[in-house]
Design a protein around this motif. Structure first.
Motif, PDB file in Angstrom:
ATOM      1  N   GLU A   1       0.833  -1.212   0.000  1.00  0.00           N
ATOM      2  CA  GLU A   1       0.000   0.000   0.000  1.00  0.00           C
ATOM      3  C   GLU A   1       0.865   1.259   0.000  1.00  0.00           C
ATOM      4  O   GLU A   1       0.582   2.223  -0.723  1.00  0.00           O
ATOM      5  CB  GLU A   1      -0.904  -0.020   1.238  1.00  0.00           C
ATOM      6  N   VAL A   2       1.931   1.251   0.803  1.00  0.00           N
ATOM      7  CA  VAL A   2       2.807   2.426   0.911  1.00  0.00           C
ATOM      8  C   VAL A   2       3.515   2.697  -0.408  1.00  0.00           C
ATOM      9  O   VAL A   2       3.532   3.833  -0.910  1.00  0.00           O
ATOM     10  CB  VAL A   2       3.831   2.230   2.041  1.00  0.00           C
TER      11      VAL A   2
ATOM     12  N   ALA B   1       4.232   3.307  15.641  1.00  0.00           N
ATOM     13  CA  ALA B   1       4.798   2.507  16.733  1.00  0.00           C
ATOM     14  C   ALA B   1       5.950   1.643  16.234  1.00  0.00           C
ATOM     15  O   ALA B   1       6.988   1.523  16.884  1.00  0.00           O
ATOM     16  CB  ALA B   1       3.708   1.633  17.356  1.00  0.00           C
ATOM     17  N   ARG B   2       5.772   1.040  15.068  1.00  0.00           N
ATOM     18  CA  ARG B   2       6.841   0.216  14.496  1.00  0.00           C
ATOM     19  C   ARG B   2       8.061   1.081  14.150  1.00  0.00           C
ATOM     20  O   ARG B   2       9.208   0.673  14.362  1.00  0.00           O
ATOM     21  CB  ARG B   2       6.339  -0.504  13.249  1.00  0.00           C
ATOM     22  N   ALA B   3       7.807   2.291  13.615  1.00  0.00           N
ATOM     23  CA  ALA B   3       8.906   3.191  13.270  1.00  0.00           C
ATOM     24  C   ALA B   3       9.685   3.603  14.513  1.00  0.00           C
ATOM     25  O   ALA B   3      10.919   3.674  14.494  1.00  0.00           O
ATOM     26  CB  ALA B   3       8.363   4.423  12.546  1.00  0.00           C
ATOM     27  N   ALA B   4       8.968   3.870  15.616  1.00  0.00           N
ATOM     28  CA  ALA B   4       9.648   4.247  16.860  1.00  0.00           C
ATOM     29  C   ALA B   4      10.495   3.094  17.393  1.00  0.00           C
ATOM     30  O   ALA B   4      11.610   3.294  17.880  1.00  0.00           O
ATOM     31  CB  ALA B   4       8.624   4.672  17.907  1.00  0.00           C
ATOM     32  N   ALA B   5       9.969   1.879  17.300  1.00  0.00           N
ATOM     33  CA  ALA B   5      10.724   0.704  17.751  1.00  0.00           C
ATOM     34  C   ALA B   5      11.976   0.519  16.903  1.00  0.00           C
ATOM     35  O   ALA B   5      13.046   0.160  17.411  1.00  0.00           O
ATOM     36  CB  ALA B   5       9.844  -0.541  17.689  1.00  0.00           C
ATOM     37  N   LYS B   6      11.859   0.770  15.594  1.00  0.00           N
ATOM     38  CA  LYS B   6      13.010   0.651  14.706  1.00  0.00           C
ATOM     39  C   LYS B   6      14.075   1.679  15.057  1.00  0.00           C
ATOM     40  O   LYS B   6      15.280   1.388  15.054  1.00  0.00           O
ATOM     41  CB  LYS B   6      12.567   0.821  13.252  1.00  0.00           C
ATOM     42  N   GLU B   7      13.634   2.909  15.386  1.00  0.00           N
ATOM     43  CA  GLU B   7      14.592   3.944  15.782  1.00  0.00           C
ATOM     44  C   GLU B   7      15.331   3.541  17.051  1.00  0.00           C
ATOM     45  O   GLU B   7      16.537   3.778  17.190  1.00  0.00           O
ATOM     46  CB  GLU B   7      13.861   5.273  15.981  1.00  0.00           C
ATOM     47  N   ARG B   8      14.614   2.913  17.986  1.00  0.00           N
ATOM     48  CA  ARG B   8      15.277   2.459  19.216  1.00  0.00           C
ATOM     49  C   ARG B   8      16.312   1.377  18.905  1.00  0.00           C
ATOM     50  O   ARG B   8      17.396   1.359  19.479  1.00  0.00           O
ATOM     51  CB  ARG B   8      14.240   1.933  20.216  1.00  0.00           C
ATOM     52  N   ARG B   9      15.984   0.487  17.970  1.00  0.00           N
ATOM     53  CA  ARG B   9      16.941  -0.550  17.588  1.00  0.00           C
ATOM     54  C   ARG B   9      18.168   0.057  16.916  1.00  0.00           C
ATOM     55  O   ARG B   9      19.294  -0.359  17.144  1.00  0.00           O
ATOM     56  CB  ARG B   9      16.291  -1.571  16.642  1.00  0.00           C
TER      57      ARG B   9
ATOM     58  N   GLU C   1       9.973   7.932   3.287  1.00  0.00           N
ATOM     59  CA  GLU C   1      10.233   7.742   4.715  1.00  0.00           C
ATOM     60  C   GLU C   1       9.069   8.240   5.554  1.00  0.00           C
ATOM     61  O   GLU C   1       8.682   7.608   6.542  1.00  0.00           O
ATOM     62  CB  GLU C   1      11.527   8.479   5.097  1.00  0.00           C
ATOM     63  N   LYS C   2       8.496   9.374   5.162  1.00  0.00           N
ATOM     64  CA  LYS C   2       7.334   9.894   5.897  1.00  0.00           C
ATOM     65  C   LYS C   2       6.139   8.952   5.768  1.00  0.00           C
ATOM     66  O   LYS C   2       5.419   8.692   6.737  1.00  0.00           O
ATOM     67  CB  LYS C   2       6.965  11.282   5.386  1.00  0.00           C
ATOM     68  N   LEU C   3       5.928   8.405   4.564  1.00  0.00           N
ATOM     69  CA  LEU C   3       4.827   7.468   4.359  1.00  0.00           C
ATOM     70  C   LEU C   3       5.007   6.207   5.217  1.00  0.00           C
ATOM     71  O   LEU C   3       4.038   5.670   5.764  1.00  0.00           O
ATOM     72  CB  LEU C   3       4.724   7.088   2.882  1.00  0.00           C
ATOM     73  N   VAL C   4       6.246   5.736   5.325  1.00  0.00           N
ATOM     74  CA  VAL C   4       6.525   4.543   6.129  1.00  0.00           C
ATOM     75  C   VAL C   4       6.220   4.815   7.600  1.00  0.00           C
ATOM     76  O   VAL C   4       5.612   3.985   8.287  1.00  0.00           O
ATOM     77  CB  VAL C   4       7.995   4.104   5.948  1.00  0.00           C
TER      78      VAL C   4
END
Length: 452
Positions: A129-130, A160-168, A151-154
């Protein structure tokens, strides 16, 4: 002139279309090859059995050994081949709309694969979809602007998934020195945001200090030298301390006032250190450099005079003039030279430390197709299988540095290897392609003589 220019412009457009078509077909072939590459190793021990590597949600797994085959076919390192395979499979199975657009030349293969890679952490339906939404507008923008929008669309698709990825990502930090080029090297890395900003500020500060000593240098060159200064903390601190000193004043200005003298007070030393930079470095700065162990290879002529270039292990080649300039003011401790011709063969299976060092000096990189992995730390494999109670098998002419996956493929008999002469390997792939790998001359495809 205008007609000629227009004709040439039209030819450029046609050449670009052909290049797009070629790249699209390459991605299609990779995706098809991934679906049909199965070695069927059912009769080997479990540790050598062919593993299937997952690519992503909604995409089929691929053979772990496919990247070795593709490395030879495309003339790239196995790690790069693995990335190309993953992108092709990911694009075909998780982004059908984008894949179709690539085939129809609505988008370049490199852009399509990069977009699919950017969405690799999203579920297959969300990823499709993205990229389908992004496809409608991406052609209006250059590369960077287009992927900023993606990147903004993702992020918007799953915050929540994007924030978790940033933490990783904040845990997957690293700094890498690579790519020797004409006496210089590249430096890349990933730091936490605040650390990166602090480093940038420190580099800027030191660059401003160094500018007074070398005003002819550009700002970028001064920043590079400032970062180099930070590699010697004592030198960097000395620069900062010197810059913090007040300018010289008349001796009378440093004398205490009558009131201060009567109270037994002294005016602060105008040349003393201030605040957080206080402290005195008494050891000569060159003795406080970090210790660095490097191997420098030099050639000599029949009279014993140096000639040609110097090869620095892990840093490429330098002219002798540049090497002497860089070593000026540096304490050098010379270690004994290892003459590979004088390294005696050994009887034990595991090579000694001196044998490992000799092989790594002779072969700086893995002796596999187009590999750019450094040989230090890799497996040292016996090209001809080791046989107990046979003397002299562990020697330079029967050892080769290879990575674990390549080692498994050889041991399982998937890839065949011969060593016609010391440190020169001839590999035969599962599909029958043959390649010669030389430690200095690189990789070349061996074309069999049909008349032979």
């Amino acid at each position: 002139m205008e007609d000629i220019a227009r004709t040439l412009a039209d030819q450029l457009v046609k050449a670009d279309q052909l290049a797009r078509l070629g790249e699209a077909r390459k991605v299609m072939a990779l995706a098809e090859l991934a679906s049909n590459y199965h070695l069927g190793l059912d009769d080997v021990v479990e540790v050598l059995a062919e593993k299937q590597v997952p690519v992503g949600d909604g995409a089929p797994s691929v053979s772990e050994y496919l990247c070795l085959e593709v490395a030879g076919l495309l003339g790239c390192p196995p790690s790069a081949a693995a990335g190309k395979i993953a992108d092709a499979v990911n694009l075909r199975h998780r982004h059908p709309t984008l894949y179709r657009a690539m085939i129809e030349l609505q988008i370049g293969a490199d852009r399509a694969c990069r977009a699919a890679h950017k969405c690799q952490d999203l579920p297959a339906d969300v990823a499709e979809e993205v990229t389908a939404k992004w496809l409608r507008v991406q052609h209006r923008f250059g590369w960077t602007a287009a992927f900023n929008r993606l990147e903004k669309l993702v992020i918007d698709a799953d915050p929540a998934r994007a924030a978790a990825k940033e933490r990783r990502q904040r845990k997957q930090l690293g700094v890498h020195v690579w790519g020797p080029y004409e006496g210089t090297m590249n430096l890349t890395g990933r730091l936490e945001t605040l650390d990166a900003k602090y480093l940038d500020a420190a580099v800027d500060r030191l660059a401003d200090i160094l500018e007074s000593e070398a005003p002819e240098l550009t700002k970028e060159t001064l920043r590079a030298k400032a970062l180099g200064a930070l590699a010697n903390p004592a030198y960097a601190l000395a620069l900062l301390q010197r810059a913090a000193q007040p300018s010289l004043v008349d001796a009378d200005a440093t004398a205490p006032s009558d009131a201060d003298a009567a109270a037994g007070l002294r005016r602060p030393d105008q040349h003393g250190c201030r605040g957080h930079l206080c402290g005195t470095i008494t050891t000569p700065l060159h003795k406080l450099r970090p210790q660095l162990g490097i191997a420098v290879h030099l050639d000599v002529d029949a009279l014993g005079d140096l000639e040609g270039a110097a090869r620095i292990e892990g840093a490429g080649h330098l002219t002798l003039d540049s090497l002497s300039e860089m070593l000026r003011g540096v304490e050098v401790k010379v270690q004994p030279v290892i003459d590979l011709g004088d390294v005696p063969p050994e009887d034990q299976y595991v090579p000694s430390i001196s044998m490992k060092q000799a092989v790594s000096l002779a072969a700086q990189h893995e002796l596999f197709l187009y590999s750019n992995r450094t040989s230090r730390g890799l497996d040292l494999d016996h090209t001809r299988p080791y046989r107990p109670r046979t003397r002299g098998q562990t020697r330079v002419g029967n050892l080769a540095p290879i990575s674990r996956r390549v080692h498994r493929a050889k041991t399982a008999g998937i890839w065949k290897v011969e060593q016609p002469k010391s440190l020169v390997l001839v590999w035969t792939s599962p599909l029958g392609y043959r390649y010669e790998v030389h430690p200095r001359e690189g990789t070349r495809r061996v074309v069999e003589d049909c008349a032979a």
